[in-house]
Design an enzyme around this catalytic site. Structure first.
Site, short mmCIF file in Angstrom:
data_model
loop_
_atom_site.label_atom_id
_atom_site.label_comp_id
_atom_site.label_asym_id
_atom_site.label_seq_id
_atom_site.Cartn_x
_atom_site.Cartn_y
_atom_site.Cartn_z
N GLY A 106 -99.06 -15.56 12.80
CA GLY A 106 -97.85 -14.74 12.85
C GLY A 106 -97.31 -14.36 11.48
N ASP A 157 -104.76 -3.61 13.99
CA ASP A 157 -105.25 -4.97 13.72
C ASP A 157 -106.60 -5.23 14.36
OD1 ASP A 157 -102.67 -5.31 12.79
OD2 ASP A 157 -102.52 -7.35 13.60
N SER A 174 -103.79 -13.17 15.37
CA SER A 174 -104.03 -13.05 16.81
C SER A 174 -105.16 -12.06 17.08
CB SER A 174 -102.76 -12.65 17.54
OG SER A 174 -102.25 -11.44 17.03
N GLY A 188 -98.55 -11.88 9.40
CA GLY A 188 -98.87 -10.53 8.93
C GLY A 188 -100.31 -10.36 8.51
N ALA A 244 -107.71 -11.42 15.19
CA ALA A 244 -108.99 -12.05 14.83
C ALA A 244 -109.43 -13.01 15.93
CB ALA A 244 -108.86 -12.76 13.49
#
Ligand code: PMV
Length: 350
Positions: free
Chosen positions: A114, A164, A120, A116, A122
């Site tokens: 969490g 992401d 999550s 940055g 990955a």
């Protein structure tokens, strides 16, 4: 057992604005989450997480994540982690056209949670790859990216961009604008990451920006201006030779854009005192530029500096708990071990 890993990322430019259709440029970094998956005979899921910035936990459950047994770490963090793993398992079962199969899952990660750096994403990317391969199905990186996005979208109640997950699946520098996702040829930039030991609440931070944007036209303009910065940054990267180390002029120009981008994120209310301290610590130490990365509120900043000065400066910056240099991860999701079990065949006999 199948084992896959996937990298975390920093945002060179464009977080938050990407949620509203502006482009963003995240870059994968050599900090990885590794997920090992072993199918079970029953439909239970057992998850063991190690080396996370929480102390690690083990939890075993069947079906939904609610009602799992007591564990020794704060419940919201466990629930968040379990939610991502659950969603990854669901995507893997769907991709393999498989019904309920249980798994023993081990997550190892050196990406702070969490903060940055896309922890999550990955975990979800590596988890989908390992679980589908455990079921005898090979997905290409783009399909893993797409399924990982759907998993994140579900867990984050629709507050997720493709940035992401696409970056983690593909590796390298990427450009994401809405559903349009591409890889970029970028030089290996000298990233330095500062971490305040904390985490931000992505959902609340995204909601805060949305509120400001709906309330004030100048906030909406700020989001659009972040898009302009990203487009300018992309032009700089496109003109650079990816095979060469970036020259001083390129670093100075990218750094200026990062500084500008941070200022606008600060104006949108997603920075924090410790993030601002680290950004200034990096700048005062001679970084070409520095900004928060990811949702903000706490967590990490990213700076550009080919010299050791920024690392040294950040070590002496109040509020900075950890500093590391981050290489661009040219490889995205990666197989670490192989052993497929044909559970679809076995299911038919069941
Ligand atoms: O903090 P992270 O790594 O989850 O990044 C969040 C980035 C946002 O743009 C704020 C949200 C998103 O899904 O793009």
């Amino acid at each position: 057992m199948t084992v896959s890993s996937a990298p975390g990322k920093v945002y060179l430019f464009g977080e938050h604005a990407v949620v509203y259709g502006e482009p963003a440029v995240p870059c994968a970094i050599e900090r990885r989450a590794t997920v090992s998956v072993e199918p079970r005979e029953d439909d239970r899921i057992r998850v063991e997480a190690r080396d996370l910035s929480l102390d690690g936990f083990t939890v075993e459950y069947s079906g939904a994540t609610d009602g799992h047994p007591d564990v020794n770490v704060p419940t919201p963090l466990v629930e968040a982690a379990m939610g991502y793993i659950d969603a990854a398992v669901e995507q893997a079962l769907d991709a393999a056209d498989s019904r309920e199969v249980g798994f023993d899952i081990t997550v190892e990660s050196d990406i702070p949670l969490g903060a940055g750096l896309g922890s999550s994403a990955a975990v979800v990317v590596a988890g989908i790859d390992a679980a589908t391969r455990a079921l005898g199905v090979d997905l290409d990186a783009e399909e893993i990216a797409d399924r990982a996005y759907r998993a994140e979208y579900e867990v984050q109640d629709g507050q997720a961009s493709r940035a992401d997950t696409f970056c983690s699946a593909m590796g390298g520098a990427v450009r994401v604008e809405g559903d349009d996702c591409r890889t970029l040829d970028a030089p290996n930039l000298p990233f330095v990451v500062g971490f305040d030991g904390g985490a931000g609440d992505t959902g609340a931070l995204v909601a805060g920006v949305r509120e400001l944007k709906e309330r004030y036209e100048f906030a909406a303009d700020t989001v659009e201006t972040i898009g302009d910065i990203v487009r300018e940054g992309e032009r700089l990267l496109a003109d650079a030779d990816p095979a060469d180390a970036p020259d001083d002029e390129l670093l100075a120009e990218l750094g200026n854009l990062m500084d500008f981008n941070h200022g606008l994120l600060e104006a949108l209310g997603v920075s924090s005192r410790s993030l601002d301290n680290m950004v200034w610590g990096a700048r005062m130490a001679g970084a070409d530029g520095a900004k928060l990365t990811g949702a903000g509120g706490g967590g990490c900043i990213v700076a550009l500096d080919p010299t050791p000065e920024t690392e040294t400066g950040l070590r002496f910056t109040p509020g900075c708990e950890d500093v590391f240099r981050a290489e661009l991860a040219t490889e995205g999701v990666r197989v670490e071990a192989e052993r497929a079990v044909d559970f679809r065949g076995e299911r038919e006999d069941a």
